[in-house]
Structures are given as structure tokens and as C-alpha cells.
Design a protein around this motif. Structure first.
Motif, PDB file in Angstrom:
ATOM      1  N   ARG A  44      51.166  53.736  42.499  1.00 43.89           N
ATOM      2  CA  ARG A  44      51.208  52.521  43.563  1.00 43.89           C
ATOM      3  C   ARG A  44      50.471  51.398  42.858  1.00 43.89           C
ATOM      4  NH1 ARG A  44      50.248  54.093  49.799  1.00 43.89           N
ATOM      5  NH2 ARG A  44      51.837  55.449  49.001  1.00 43.89           N
ATOM      6  N   GLU A  45      50.907  49.970  43.076  1.00 39.46           N
ATOM      7  CA  GLU A  45      49.965  49.046  42.425  1.00 39.46           C
ATOM      8  C   GLU A  45      49.809  48.086  43.512  1.00 39.46           C
ATOM      9  OE1 GLU A  45      52.197  46.521  39.715  1.00 39.46           O
ATOM     10  OE2 GLU A  45      54.120  46.536  40.836  1.00 39.46           O
ATOM     11  N   ASP A  61      50.027  39.424  38.608  1.00 45.99           N
ATOM     12  CA  ASP A  61      50.516  38.559  37.752  1.00 45.99           C
ATOM     13  C   ASP A  61      52.044  38.384  37.874  1.00 45.99           C
ATOM     14  OD1 ASP A  61      48.259  38.625  34.924  1.00 45.99           O
ATOM     15  OD2 ASP A  61      47.865  37.678  36.928  1.00 45.99           O
ATOM     16  N   SER A  62      52.497  39.496  37.834  1.00 46.00           N
ATOM     17  CA  SER A  62      54.199  39.577  37.919  1.00 46.00           C
ATOM     18  C   SER A  62      54.576  39.055  39.029  1.00 46.00           C
ATOM     19  CB  SER A  62      54.598  41.237  37.809  1.00 46.00           C
ATOM     20  OG  SER A  62      54.061  41.790  38.842  1.00 46.00           O
ATOM     21  N   PHE A  67      56.023  35.264  45.193  1.00 43.88           N
ATOM     22  CA  PHE A  67      55.817  35.799  46.351  1.00 43.88           C
ATOM     23  C   PHE A  67      54.407  35.061  47.135  1.00 43.88           C
ATOM     24  CE2 PHE A  67      56.895  40.611  45.356  1.00 43.88           C
ATOM     25  CZ  PHE A  67      58.199  39.959  44.922  1.00 43.88           C
ATOM     26  N   THR A  68      54.316  34.874  48.295  1.00 47.91           N
ATOM     27  CA  THR A  68      53.466  34.366  48.965  1.00 47.91           C
ATOM     28  C   THR A  68      52.906  35.320  50.258  1.00 47.91           C
ATOM     29  OG1 THR A  68      54.537  32.141  48.601  1.00 47.91           O
ATOM     30  CG2 THR A  68      52.694  32.487  50.643  1.00 47.91           C
ATOM     31  N   LEU A 103      38.789  41.044  48.709  1.00 46.01           N
ATOM     32  CA  LEU A 103      40.028  41.095  47.892  1.00 46.01           C
ATOM     33  C   LEU A 103      39.631  41.826  46.250  1.00 46.01           C
ATOM     34  CD1 LEU A 103      41.438  37.612  48.540  1.00 46.01           C
ATOM     35  CD2 LEU A 103      41.924  39.918  49.535  1.00 46.01           C
ATOM     36  N   SER A 104      40.511  42.593  45.960  1.00 42.66           N
ATOM     37  CA  SER A 104      40.665  43.192  44.731  1.00 42.66           C
ATOM     38  C   SER A 104      41.911  43.723  44.510  1.00 42.66           C
ATOM     39  CB  SER A 104      39.519  44.291  44.642  1.00 42.66           C
ATOM     40  OG  SER A 104      40.020  45.427  45.143  1.00 42.66           O
ATOM     41  N   SER A 105      42.088  43.821  43.369  1.00 43.56           N
ATOM     42  CA  SER A 105      43.401  44.330  42.770  1.00 43.56           C
ATOM     43  C   SER A 105      43.680  45.893  42.640  1.00 43.56           C
ATOM     44  CB  SER A 105      44.084  43.620  41.386  1.00 43.56           C
ATOM     45  OG  SER A 105      42.815  43.988  40.364  1.00 43.56           O
ATOM     46  N   SER A 106      42.703  46.648  43.088  1.00 44.89           N
ATOM     47  CA  SER A 106      43.021  48.087  43.474  1.00 44.89           C
ATOM     48  C   SER A 106      43.701  48.213  44.511  1.00 44.89           C
ATOM     49  CB  SER A 106      41.534  48.451  43.437  1.00 44.89           C
ATOM     50  OG  SER A 106      40.969  48.398  44.654  1.00 44.89           O
TER      51      SER A 106
END
Length: 122
Positions: A44-45, A61-62, A67-68, A103-106
Motif C-alpha cells: 500500500r502506498e 510525485d507520480s 490528482f487533486t 501530513l506525511s507520505s507514510s
């Protein structure tokens, strides 16, 4: 306790658009929310996150520029507008809540929805 219900997934051709919705039952006051996804055979990402106020957002980044993520606090709902979809966007998309306005990218979130399937054909 927060319960999350996603909707809006489906099958779309490459280059098309979809809008996902996530309705939260229970208070999300002061909490960050996010969309994450999981493709077959992959972990999961994190995809996109939004802070309590709605002004702070974060994207992987992808999907940046395609996307919004947005938030309607009155409706206790977040959205993910997905444009210019690509076959590699195919995954189950999950809505998530973190019991902090961070907020984090985890993918370290506290509550999860059941997911909605997005399939992009080439």
C-alpha cells in the motif's frame, strides 16, 4: 471511532477521469485525511493527504499535477479528483484518517475504509 466509506471507483480508459469520495461517520475534527492505494502484488502506498483546514496538501510525485485532493468539512467528506489516468494508477484506493493534523507520505493512519477499485485500461 471513525468509519469511512469510499465511492466513485470504476473502469476508465487511459487519459480519462474519475472522482472518488470518502464519507466519514464520526468526528474528524482536527485530523488529517488521506488517500492511499494498493495495486496487486504491491505494498500500500500514500497517494495524497489533506490537513484539517484543507489548505495543506501533499501528493506522491507520480500523481502530482494530475490528482487533486479536497475536503468539505461541513459534509465530513474528502474527494480525490483524478485526471489523465494511466494504467499504472490501477489499484484499490483507500480513504484514511490520522488522529493528528500531520501530513506525511507514510501509510501510518488510524482508520481505514474498505476501499474502492479503480481500473485504467490502455
Amino acid at each position: 471511532q471513525v468509519q469511512l466509506v469510499e465511492s466513485g471507483g470504476g473502469l476508465v480508459q487511459a487519459g480519462g477521469s474519475l472522482r472518488l469520495s470518502c464519507l466519514a461517520a464520526g468526528s474528524t475534527f482536527g485530523y488529517a485525511m488521506a488517500w492511499c492505494r494498493q495495486a496487486p502484488g504491491k505494498e500500500r502506498e500514500f497517494v495524497a493527504g489533506i490537513g484539517w483546514g484543507g489548505g495543506a496538501t501533499k501528493y506522491v510525485d507520480s500523481v502530482e499535477g494530475r490528482f487533486t485532493i479536497s475536503r468539505d468539512r461541513a459534509k465530513n467528506t474528502i474527494y480525490l479528483q483524478m485526471n489523465d489516468l494511466k494504467p499504472e494508477d490501477t489499484a484499490i484506493y483507500y480513504c484514511a484518517v490520522r488522529r493528528a493534523n500531520v501530513l506525511s507520505s507514510s501509510t501510518d493512519y488510524d482508520y481505514w475504509g474498505q476501499g474502492t477499485q479503480v481500473t485504467v485500461s490502455s
